[in-house]
Design an enzyme around this catalytic site. Sequence first.
Site, PDB file in Angstrom:
ATOM      1  N   TYR A 137      12.695   8.989  33.775  1.00  0.00           N
ATOM      2  CA  TYR A 137      11.802   7.880  33.419  1.00  0.00           C
ATOM      3  C   TYR A 137      12.479   6.557  33.773  1.00  0.00           C
ATOM      4  CZ  TYR A 137       9.231   4.414  30.780  1.00  0.00           C
ATOM      5  OH  TYR A 137       8.524   3.287  30.434  1.00  0.00           O
TER       6      TYR A 137
ATOM      7  N   GLU B 101      -7.635  11.511   6.193  1.00  0.00           N
ATOM      8  CA  GLU B 101      -6.470  11.376   7.095  1.00  0.00           C
ATOM      9  C   GLU B 101      -5.281  10.879   6.288  1.00  0.00           C
ATOM     10  OE1 GLU B 101      -8.817   8.643   9.183  1.00  0.00           O
ATOM     11  OE2 GLU B 101      -7.682   6.882   8.559  1.00  0.00           O
TER      12      GLU B 101
ATOM     13  N   GLU C  82      -1.031   1.099  11.589  1.00  0.00           N
ATOM     14  CA  GLU C  82       0.192   1.002  10.794  1.00  0.00           C
ATOM     15  C   GLU C  82       1.399   1.167  11.713  1.00  0.00           C
ATOM     16  OE1 GLU C  82      -0.873   0.614   7.694  1.00  0.00           O
ATOM     17  OE2 GLU C  82       0.887   0.851   6.410  1.00  0.00           O
TER      18      GLU C  82
ATOM     19  N   TYR D 229      -5.972   3.605  13.037  1.00  0.00           N
ATOM     20  CA  TYR D 229      -6.899   4.408  12.240  1.00  0.00           C
ATOM     21  C   TYR D 229      -8.229   3.742  11.920  1.00  0.00           C
ATOM     22  CZ  TYR D 229      -4.071   1.737   8.930  1.00  0.00           C
ATOM     23  OH  TYR D 229      -3.402   0.737   8.302  1.00  0.00           O
TER      24      TYR D 229
ATOM     25  N   CYS E 152      43.439   2.003 -10.955  1.00  0.00           N
ATOM     26  CA  CYS E 152      42.758   3.283 -10.823  1.00  0.00           C
ATOM     27  C   CYS E 152      42.295   3.770 -12.204  1.00  0.00           C
ATOM     28  CB  CYS E 152      43.702   4.302 -10.191  1.00  0.00           C
ATOM     29  SG  CYS E 152      43.004   5.970 -10.183  1.00  0.00           S
TER      30      CYS E 152
ATOM     31  N   CYS F 116      47.778  10.984  -7.660  1.00  0.00           N
ATOM     32  CA  CYS F 116      46.697  10.679  -8.609  1.00  0.00           C
ATOM     33  C   CYS F 116      45.873  11.950  -8.840  1.00  0.00           C
ATOM     34  CB  CYS F 116      45.827   9.558  -8.055  1.00  0.00           C
ATOM     35  SG  CYS F 116      44.331   9.300  -9.012  1.00  0.00           S
TER      36      CYS F 116
HETATM   37  S1  IVH Z   1      -8.027   2.070   6.185  1.00  0.00           S
HETATM   38  C1  IVH Z   1     -11.111  -1.091   5.585  1.00  0.00           C
HETATM   39  N1  IVH Z   1      -6.498   4.119   6.769  1.00  0.00           N
HETATM   40  O1  IVH Z   1      -2.933   1.231   3.398  1.00  0.00           O
HETATM   41  C2  IVH Z   1     -10.130  -0.017   5.835  1.00  0.00           C
HETATM   42  N2  IVH Z   1      -5.493   2.218   5.748  1.00  0.00           N
HETATM   43  O2  IVH Z   1      -3.292   0.373   0.667  1.00  0.00           O
HETATM   44  C3  IVH Z   1      -8.760  -0.414   5.515  1.00  0.00           C
HETATM   45  N3  IVH Z   1      -3.043   2.447   5.435  1.00  0.00           N
HETATM   46  O3  IVH Z   1      -3.943  -2.053   4.142  1.00  0.00           O
HETATM   47  C4  IVH Z   1      -7.656   0.444   5.794  1.00  0.00           C
HETATM   48  N4  IVH Z   1      -2.872   4.462   6.313  1.00  0.00           N
HETATM   49  O4  IVH Z   1      -2.207  -0.905   5.749  1.00  0.00           O
HETATM   50  C5  IVH Z   1      -6.556   2.882   6.240  1.00  0.00           C
HETATM   51  N5  IVH Z   1      -5.273   5.991   7.398  1.00  0.00           N
HETATM   52  C6  IVH Z   1      -5.328   4.760   6.860  1.00  0.00           C
HETATM   53  C7  IVH Z   1      -4.173   4.106   6.370  1.00  0.00           C
HETATM   54  C8  IVH Z   1      -4.285   2.829   5.810  1.00  0.00           C
HETATM   55  C9  IVH Z   1      -2.214   3.453   5.760  1.00  0.00           C
HETATM   56  C10 IVH Z   1      -2.611   1.199   4.767  1.00  0.00           C
HETATM   57  C11 IVH Z   1      -3.251  -0.066   5.320  1.00  0.00           C
HETATM   58  C12 IVH Z   1      -3.973  -0.662   4.135  1.00  0.00           C
HETATM   59  C13 IVH Z   1      -3.225  -0.078   2.982  1.00  0.00           C
HETATM   60  C14 IVH Z   1      -4.031  -0.089   1.730  1.00  0.00           C
END
Ligand code: IVH
Length: 700
Positions: free
Chosen positions: A60, A137, A198, A250, A439, A462
């Site tokens: 790569y 998820e 994230e 997500y 100590c 010791c």
């Molecule tokens: S959905 C309107 N999906 O958790 C939809 N958030 O505690 C908003 N987070 O601010 C978020 N995994 O930073 C969503 N699969 C996921 C997530 C996720 C982590 C975080 C995100 C959010 C926070 C809320």
Amino acid sequence: MYSTKQIQDLQQQSIHFLSKINGHAITVAPDKIAILREILQFHEYRYYVVSEPLVSDYEYDLLYQLLLRTEQAYPDLVTPDSPTQRVGSSLNQHFVTVQHLVPMLSLDNSYNAADLIDFDRKARELSGIHDIAYCIEPKFDGAGISLIYENDLLIRAATRGDGVEGEDITTNIKQVRSIPLTAAFSKYGIRQIEIRGEIIMSKQSFEKYNAQLAVQGLPSLANPRNAASGSLRMKDPKEVAQRNLDAFLYHISYYLKDDSGENNLLSSHSGSLELLWNLGFRSPQKEKRVVKGIQAVIDYCLAFEAGRDTLPYEIDGMVVKVNDTALQDKLGMTSHHPRWAIAFKFKARQATTQLNGIEFQVGRTGAVTPVAKLEPVFLGGVTVSSISVHNEEYIKEKDLKIGDTVLIERAGDVIPQIVKSLPELRNGHEQDIIFPKECPVCKSELYKEETEAVWRCINIECEAQVVEKMIHFVSKDAMDIKSFGEANVRKFYELGLLKDIPGIYKLNYQRISELEGFGKKSLANLKSAIEASKKQPLHRLVFGLGIRFVGETTAKTLANAVAHIFDFTGKTEDELIQLEDVGVKVAGSIHQFFKNEQNIHMLKQLEKSGLQLRNEKRNIVTAGSLSGQTFLFTGTLAKLKRSEAEAMVEGKGGIIVGGVSAKLNYLVVGEDAGSKLEKAKKINTVKIISEDEFIKLANE
Ligand code: IVH
């Protein structure tokens, strides 16, 4: 994302370019830049998104350098989505405040099945729909980000900020290679899109990164989440690149579409995850599941929680989302969170408790370690009542006082640690932690070297050190005297039945048999384990001696370098430095150890008891065909197992070393060799050979 035909084509083209490079600093013709760029984007995708690379890191890199060189020759042909454009140069960047297209809301939380049932009931009542389909998820434990793509190009990345406004961190986000700089949204008629996701750090990258910090003597990071969130606003993008971050995307929060392209994917949440996946993003496409009925939701959440520790990254829960986007719109949101989604939080791995006091423990090298004694708390399945707080600087850094409320954390298999103290809860009765000057066991004065953070007891008699040294000697990685263990070392020591390492081989079994808990059988086991340990190979003894800075690998190198352990008494520090893995510090420590009369006396006693102080293997094979030559293997071997190959080397008098350096004679390269090969290429004296060449050499 890529059809089989495309994959084959791109792979074939890669091989074509690689064969052209063949060690030369060539460039390609301007009309080939576009395909070369596509090849690199393809390999980034294979490596970072689907984790199935088709070329080695080294290959790569060759292709990357080829593109870079060609772009330097034709600067007009550089495009913003070129893999070379990830590398940020703007040192000391400051972060401009930007507005999100759609506010970044938070999620409502649930902690048990009843909460989820309640969520479902409300959603059904509000929508009038009886059997709502949910998409579930993971809830990734990192830092939220928002990306905007326009005309297929990543044009902006921002932090969450207060949800309405965040900070522009585009340059830093470009260092995350699972985020494509370009994605074919236009195929779906999408001209502008805002995506949520994230930034995370995998458990593996986190461990590697902390190990690196430790080598540099820097304090380690508390957990992958801190490591990820602390990266977003770093001044130097190169530092971000080193952290090897990852991203899951997500949620599509906004898009602008014309009439072209199919769009039915956007009518469901699972469809938008699929769309993102199809365009080369790492979305939870494989992790997600769509189900009807809240019981199935609960089952999936609990099943995921049970397997939490087997994931390569940290998650702190699951997110349950109404799958139909039209229904999402109907349910709407509060000012804080959408009504169509809820987080299911896993059992906490953080807890607060009281710091009741500090105990100072003396280790086998005399290092005095402060251990925080805590009000016992139940955390992630175990009761935690004490946690090491490392050294004086660490205590200062965490601002710990006796009586403080502290936040503690236990992530996965990681040992518990104090995340921080909560000074806002102090009532004025807290006490400073005072480090002892002497100590805590033998009362002799403690010393600290300028370059070190730890205080040490340097009295080798010791009691604490003597006992810890014996515990280390019998331990699994050292002499592996089964059924001895820490408890027996302590017990025998307290009873005056054992006072030093040679004493292990002169135990008074008569007296031990009179102790409670020592039946005939356990006594026989102990005896035979001790007897068996006399046959342990020399490197285990060398490691078991507990010489400072001598770990298992160095112990092997050392044992391999001599015919008898006493050969070390005649070696100078300069001679020791010639050995692989042995630097000035280690050499000094070994030299010191073998200069010490008491140590020599101890070794003589061990020899008398019948221990193996001779390097037997070496004596048989000193005249072997590979005698004195150093070897290292990298990549996957096709014909031999790694262990077989190493045994071949050692059997012929060769030496296996731990890393590439000027002391390495041969690097044997298997398939998918990585950074070792790269490094070896830079050192003229290292001979790089294939597996077949190695077999030939070994059989000569
Ligand atoms: S959905 C309107 N999906 O958790 C939809 N958030 O505690 C908003 N987070 O601010 C978020 N995994 O930073 C969503 N699969 C996921 C997530 C996720 C982590 C975080 C995100 C959010 C926070 C809320």
